[in-house]
Write an enzyme that holds these catalytic residues in place. Structure first.
Site, PDB file in Angstrom:
ATOM      1  N   ARG A 261       0.841  -1.198   0.000  1.00  0.00           N
ATOM      2  CA  ARG A 261       0.000   0.000   0.000  1.00  0.00           C
ATOM      3  C   ARG A 261       0.870   1.238   0.000  1.00  0.00           C
ATOM      4  O   ARG A 261       1.780   1.353   0.819  1.00  0.00           O
ATOM      5  CB  ARG A 261      -0.933   0.008   1.216  1.00  0.00           C
ATOM      6  CG  ARG A 261      -1.909  -1.162   1.224  1.00  0.00           C
ATOM      7  CD  ARG A 261      -2.868  -1.109   2.379  1.00  0.00           C
ATOM      8  NE  ARG A 261      -3.682  -2.319   2.441  1.00  0.00           N
ATOM      9  CZ  ARG A 261      -4.565  -2.609   3.376  1.00  0.00           C
ATOM     10  NH1 ARG A 261      -4.771  -1.741   4.362  1.00  0.00           N
ATOM     11  NH2 ARG A 261      -5.249  -3.733   3.346  1.00  0.00           N
ATOM     12  N   ARG A 276       2.384   0.867  10.484  1.00  0.00           N
ATOM     13  CA  ARG A 276       1.877   1.239   9.166  1.00  0.00           C
ATOM     14  C   ARG A 276       3.027   1.193   8.156  1.00  0.00           C
ATOM     15  O   ARG A 276       3.870   2.083   8.107  1.00  0.00           O
ATOM     16  CB  ARG A 276       1.249   2.636   9.211  1.00  0.00           C
ATOM     17  CG  ARG A 276       0.441   2.986   7.962  1.00  0.00           C
ATOM     18  CD  ARG A 276      -0.197   4.356   8.107  1.00  0.00           C
ATOM     19  NE  ARG A 276      -1.189   4.396   9.174  1.00  0.00           N
ATOM     20  CZ  ARG A 276      -2.466   4.050   9.030  1.00  0.00           C
ATOM     21  NH1 ARG A 276      -2.903   3.636   7.859  1.00  0.00           N
ATOM     22  NH2 ARG A 276      -3.290   4.120  10.040  1.00  0.00           N
ATOM     23  N   GLU A 348      -6.237  -1.235  15.918  1.00  0.00           N
ATOM     24  CA  GLU A 348      -6.848  -2.152  14.959  1.00  0.00           C
ATOM     25  C   GLU A 348      -5.877  -3.246  14.542  1.00  0.00           C
ATOM     26  O   GLU A 348      -4.718  -2.979  14.233  1.00  0.00           O
ATOM     27  CB  GLU A 348      -7.311  -1.386  13.718  1.00  0.00           C
ATOM     28  CG  GLU A 348      -7.935  -2.277  12.651  1.00  0.00           C
ATOM     29  CD  GLU A 348      -7.957  -1.631  11.282  1.00  0.00           C
ATOM     30  OE1 GLU A 348      -8.035  -2.377  10.289  1.00  0.00           O
ATOM     31  OE2 GLU A 348      -7.882  -0.389  11.201  1.00  0.00           O
ATOM     32  N   SER A 351     -10.059  -6.244  10.371  1.00  0.00           N
ATOM     33  CA  SER A 351     -11.273  -5.575   9.912  1.00  0.00           C
ATOM     34  C   SER A 351     -12.076  -6.584   9.105  1.00  0.00           C
ATOM     35  O   SER A 351     -11.563  -7.146   8.136  1.00  0.00           O
ATOM     36  CB  SER A 351     -10.902  -4.355   9.048  1.00  0.00           C
ATOM     37  OG  SER A 351     -12.039  -3.580   8.771  1.00  0.00           O
ATOM     38  N   ARG A 390       1.087  -6.416  12.660  1.00  0.00           N
ATOM     39  CA  ARG A 390       0.462  -5.822  13.843  1.00  0.00           C
ATOM     40  C   ARG A 390       0.333  -6.853  14.969  1.00  0.00           C
ATOM     41  O   ARG A 390       0.384  -6.493  16.147  1.00  0.00           O
ATOM     42  CB  ARG A 390      -0.896  -5.228  13.473  1.00  0.00           C
ATOM     43  CG  ARG A 390      -0.757  -4.027  12.541  1.00  0.00           C
ATOM     44  CD  ARG A 390      -2.025  -3.239  12.396  1.00  0.00           C
ATOM     45  NE  ARG A 390      -1.801  -2.058  11.549  1.00  0.00           N
ATOM     46  CZ  ARG A 390      -2.568  -0.978  11.543  1.00  0.00           C
ATOM     47  NH1 ARG A 390      -3.609  -0.908  12.354  1.00  0.00           N
ATOM     48  NH2 ARG A 390      -2.301   0.043  10.753  1.00  0.00           N
TER      49      ARG A 390
END
Length: 426
Positions: A261, A276, A348, A351, A390
């Site tokens: 990403r 991130r 988070e 999801s 994560r």
């Protein structure tokens, strides 16, 4: 993509649902475009029918030696022959314009999705697990990780910011986490393991909703393909342009892949550490189901992700995202947030979204119900089971020792040759 018939039948309800997503009213413009397009289709069909009729009449006029009638009919046919391509071209232009408008609109939220603008309006569903009592001041993962092999400096030197070189104990732990997650999903929860392409075509990322709106958040190769931002893209497109038999549903796929990403919209967020990254590993779940099964499947998928967290002994909470915080394709999303002692807050880690038939319409993915001739669009769901990087962060912070070592969660020990403690490296 939206069903144009629903917009025609209930334009006010459609605009009201869009407003919950923070989007401007669009129904009137869509209905007007669709009406004009359908008028052109009707006109073209009438012109074609008249052309065929007039062509047959020419022969009859000539047979009866009515030259005036034959000439008039031939002139009419010539006019219709010229007019038909114009009608078809205009109808195609309006069809493209309509598709462009529809492709830019997000999915509509379910009625039970809370209204809101951002994460502050998300709704707590439940909390699970026990936060660890470390007995000393907790450190964040970017303070623990370097001695175990999280090399932020070398990663940045090789590839630039938001890239990390992972080596030694940290690399072993990351590999163990990914394998454990994939094993659990396939062996205990019935997902089929898939090793999908990491490079995909335009139509694949359009189908799952990343294109055209979110192109800047993706990486593109020199030959025009896209690096997947998540295995959701490859896994969901397995059923692209297919008509499935009802008996094969549900389909459940899982994959452990690198994800890429550009994070163009995330400048300044989580620039430190491993939270991130431009490249990261993730175990992804995708389900393809009949519409009446999608509600239960959403709960099941989220519970599968929670089962991974439970097995790792990590405290977490489930949040129902508000209408303004959901992703573009989602009708409802549950976020799982893991407790990080070093940051003293939840972050988070998964999801899980149900997308109804929104992606299926973009992919033309259908099934034929048993005993019926007509087909219906499938429903698609996707979720993280989990984000590996994560989860690595969560293990480092929750299992940290005062010495700088990190205890290995019991379920991961078989993947690490029985190792119980990751020791800092010189």
């Amino acid at each position: 993509m939206h069903d144009i018939r629903l917009i025609r039948d209930a334009p006010d309800a459609f605009d009201a649902a869009l407003a919950r997503r923070g989007a401007a009213p669009s129904a009137a413009a869509i209905v007007a475009l669709d009406k004009r397009r359908r008028e052109l289709i009707t006109e073209a069909q009438g012109a074609q029918a008249r052309r065929n009729e007039a062509s047959k009449a020419i022969g009859a006029a000539k047979a009866s030696r009515d030259e005036a009638a034959a000439q008039a009919l031939m002139a009419e046919v010539a006019t219709l022959k010229q007019r038909l391509p114009e009608l078809e071209a205009e109808e195609a232009r309006l069809g493209t314009e309509l598709d462009t408008v529809l492709a830019a609109l997000p999915n509509l939220p379910y009625a039970d999705v809370p209204d809101g603008a951002d994460e502050d309006d998300n709704q707590l569903v439940h909390e699970r697990g026990t936060r660890p009592d470390l007995g000393f001041a907790a450190r964040e993962h970017d303070a623990i990780g370097p001695a175990l092999g999280l090399d932020f400096e070398t990663g940045a030197a090789i590839a630039g910011s938001r890239f990390t070189l992972v080596r030694g104990p940290a690399a072993r732990l990351q590999r163990a986490l990914g394998q454990f997650m994939l094993d659990r999903l396939t062996r205990e929860y019935g997902y089929e393991e898939v090793a999908p392409p990491l490079l995909v075509r335009d139509e694949a990322v359009f189908g799952t909703g990343q294109l055209p709106k979110f192109a800047e958040d993706l990486f593109r190769t020199t030959d025009g393909r896209w690096l997947i931002p998540t295995a959701e893209v490859s896994l969901t497109n397995i059923v692209r342009e297919q008509i499935l038999s009802e008996e094969v549903l549900p389909l459940r796929f899982a994959a452990l892949t690198p994800c890429f990403r550009s994070e163009a919209g995330a400048a300044g967020r989580d620039t430190r550490g491993y939270i991130r990254q431009h490249q990261f590993d993730k175990v992804e779940m995708v389900s393809i189901v009949a519409p009446e099964a999608s509600e239960a499947e959403h709960e099941r998928m989220t519970a599968c992700a929670e089962g991974v967290l439970d097995a790792l002994g990590l405290a977490y909470r489930r949040m129902k995202l508000c209408s303004g915080d959901m992703g573009f394709t989602a009708a409802r999303t549950y976020d799982l947030e893991v407790w990080l002692p070093g940051q003293a807050r939840y972050r988070e880690i998964s999801s899980c979204s149900t997308c109804t038939d929104f992606q299926a319409r973009r992919m033309n993915a259908r099934y034929r119900p048993e005993g019926e001739k007509l087909t219906r669009f499938v429903h698609t769901l996707n979720g993280s089971g989990l984000a590996v990087g994560r989860t690595l962060v969560a293990v480092l912070e929750n299992y940290q020792q005062e010495s700088g070592a990190v205890a290995v969660p019991e379920v991961l020990r078989p993947y690490l040759g029985g190792l119980t403690l990751l020791e800092p490296q010189a």
